[in-house]
Scaffold this active site. Structure first.
Site, PDB file in Angstrom:
ATOM      1  N   HIS A  73       7.724  62.563 -41.558  1.00 48.35           N
ATOM      2  CA  HIS A  73       9.110  62.441 -41.711  1.00 48.35           C
ATOM      3  C   HIS A  73       9.855  62.270 -40.479  1.00 48.35           C
ATOM      4  CE1 HIS A  73       9.299  64.346 -46.227  1.00 48.35           C
ATOM      5  NE2 HIS A  73       8.090  63.558 -46.026  1.00 48.35           N
ATOM      6  N   TYR A 202      18.328  69.220 -48.036  1.00 46.66           N
ATOM      7  CA  TYR A 202      18.951  70.823 -47.733  1.00 46.66           C
ATOM      8  C   TYR A 202      20.382  70.725 -48.387  1.00 46.66           C
ATOM      9  CZ  TYR A 202      15.319  72.043 -44.736  1.00 46.66           C
ATOM     10  OH  TYR A 202      14.033  72.608 -44.291  1.00 46.66           O
ATOM     11  N   PRO A 294      13.040  80.978 -44.433  1.00 50.27           N
ATOM     12  CA  PRO A 294      12.439  79.680 -44.356  1.00 50.27           C
ATOM     13  C   PRO A 294      13.227  78.431 -44.125  1.00 50.27           C
ATOM     14  CG  PRO A 294      12.491  80.536 -46.635  1.00 50.27           C
ATOM     15  CD  PRO A 294      12.842  81.743 -45.715  1.00 50.27           C
ATOM     16  N   LYS A 298      10.384  77.322 -39.664  1.00 51.40           N
ATOM     17  CA  LYS A 298       9.621  78.027 -38.297  1.00 51.40           C
ATOM     18  C   LYS A 298       8.441  78.921 -38.537  1.00 51.40           C
ATOM     19  CE  LYS A 298      11.979  75.294 -35.589  1.00 51.40           C
ATOM     20  NZ  LYS A 298      11.443  74.297 -36.426  1.00 51.40           N
ATOM     21  N   TYR A 386      14.547  71.377 -34.826  1.00 51.85           N
ATOM     22  CA  TYR A 386      13.823  71.358 -36.175  1.00 51.85           C
ATOM     23  C   TYR A 386      12.522  70.628 -35.925  1.00 51.85           C
ATOM     24  CZ  TYR A 386      13.132  70.821 -41.322  1.00 51.85           C
ATOM     25  OH  TYR A 386      12.617  70.777 -42.489  1.00 51.85           O
TER      26      TYR A 386
END
Length: 392
Positions: A73, A202, A294, A298, A386
């Site tokens: 991604h 998200y 979550p 990580k 990220y």
């Protein structure tokens, strides 16, 4: 006289990867796992692999299936105000993430152990740790047949998660505990349906957070923010899909693919760290030492970073009689741990509706989201955290 050089408690990603890294350095280890092989290979957990995690698995020769089946991604979507705002991960950082389930990494590592004849004992019980302040600690346990066993070693690695026996084996007063519980939980769903979007979404919605993720081209992973007191029995499949449809909808229209629910459960959210991550000849790694919410993806990646540090420290200690890296193991890990804790808190705070927040706080939350989506500097900060900061 030792039975093995390193006794490893737990056959999750941390314990298995540590065992494999040590084998590459010529150091023997035995892995002890309370669950069955079938259970650990099917235990669905994290699915986002940072770039450093992917690179490490490939470097050590256990990334071939990941390279074929993993889903790279190059961006993710922040969905708020009824619209998507893409964070271009690769464009901003030169790196990416790969979606590949934690249980798949476990399968790959177990297969590598079997191929090399490396010992893993499943279905063990009554595990106890002894002599942690000595140079010859030992582990007592019962094997799968119920026979009492004793494993003597030079070092013990506690990789058995938050609820394992390793951390509680450290005497009271030796650890400083940092613990923060969030006023919400995640209802997670694994569904047999193609993903509805090519990247992770998200979502910040007035009804609460939602996340659209995936595990494969045929399996979708979805989450809803719920009250920690909710019972999974009260969430029928129809209710779950209805709530997901509401929270994931956009002004331009969004089609959420529905399908059979394979698995569902509710998980409370917390941040947790213990310092130090070592006591005598016991070294903690992964969830045994720290938990992150979550939202930042990580948890597994921190475990990988821990055991990378630990394998190097134990190689120096056991092969070269150099204890410097072992002595500084906790300090080196905790620098990354606290960065990940902060990022995970930041993502969680920015995207979830706090039931105790007033309208002023809600407006600040939206302001932060809008700034992150419109500012190259803010988006880059999110992206580089990220995809995973470099190990060194």
């Amino acid at each position: 006289m030792t039975d093995t050089q390193v006794g490893i408690i737990g056959a999750g990603p941390a314990g298995l990867l540590l065992s494999y890294l040590l084998r590459l350095e010529g150091i023997d280890a035995v892995v002890l796992e309370a669950r069955s092989r079938e259970y650990v290979e099917k235990r669905v957990r994290a699915g986002v692999c940072e770039q450093p995690t992917v690179e490490l698995l490939r470097e050590i020769g256990v990334g071939s299936r990941l390279a074929v089946e993993g889903l790279p991604h190059h961006g993710l979507s922040l969905r708020f105000d009824g619209a998507d705002h893409r964070i271009a991960l690769t464009e901003l950082t030169g790196s990416s993430i790969t979606v590949y389930g934690q249980q798949e990494i476990v399968k790959d590592l177990i297969a590598a152990h079997v191929d090399k004849g490396m010992p893993i004992e499943f279905d063990v019980s009554d595990v106890e740790l002894h002599g942690l302040r000595t140079e010859s600690p030992w582990i007592t346990y019962r094997d799968a047949a119920g026979t009492a066993r004793e494993l003597r070693c030079a070092v013990i690695a506690g990789c058995d998660g938050f609820h394992g026996v390793s951390r509680p084996s450290i005497p009271d007063g030796e650890l400083t505990v940092f613990d923060h519980e969030y006023p919400f939980a995640w209802l997670g769903v694994l569904a047999r349906t193609p993903p509805s979007h090519e990247e992770l979404i998200y979502t910040r919605h007035d009804r609460g957070f939602a996340l659209h993720s995936m595990r494969s081209p045929e399996i979708t992973r979805l989450y809803l923010q719920v009250d920690p007191a909710e019972r999974i029995e009260d969430w029928s499949d129809d209710r779950i899909w209805s709530e997901l449809q509401l929270r994931l909808e956009t002004k331009e229209g969004f089609t959420l693919h529905e399908g059979p629910v394979l698995e569902k459960g509710i998980t409370p959210m917390r941040s947790f760290v213990v310092e130090p991550m070592q006591y005598g000849r016991l070294f903690l790694a992964g969830d045994a030492a720290h938990i992150v919410p979550p939202t930042g993806a990580k948890g597994m990646n921190l475990a990988v970073a821990d055991v990378r540090n630990l394998s190097r420290a134990l190689t120096a200690l056991l092969r070269h009689k150099d204890g410097e890296l072992a002595a500084s193991y906790s300090d080196r890990c905790l620098r990354r741990v606290w960065r990940a804790e902060h990022f995970s808190w930041y993502m969680t705070s920015m995207l979830h509706r706090d039931p105790n927040a007033d309208e002023f706080q809600n407006r600040l939350q939206l302001s932060q989201l809008r700034y992150t989506a419109s500012s190259s500097a803010a988006a880059t900060s999110l992206a580089e955290n990220y995809v995973g900061l470099p190990y060194e």
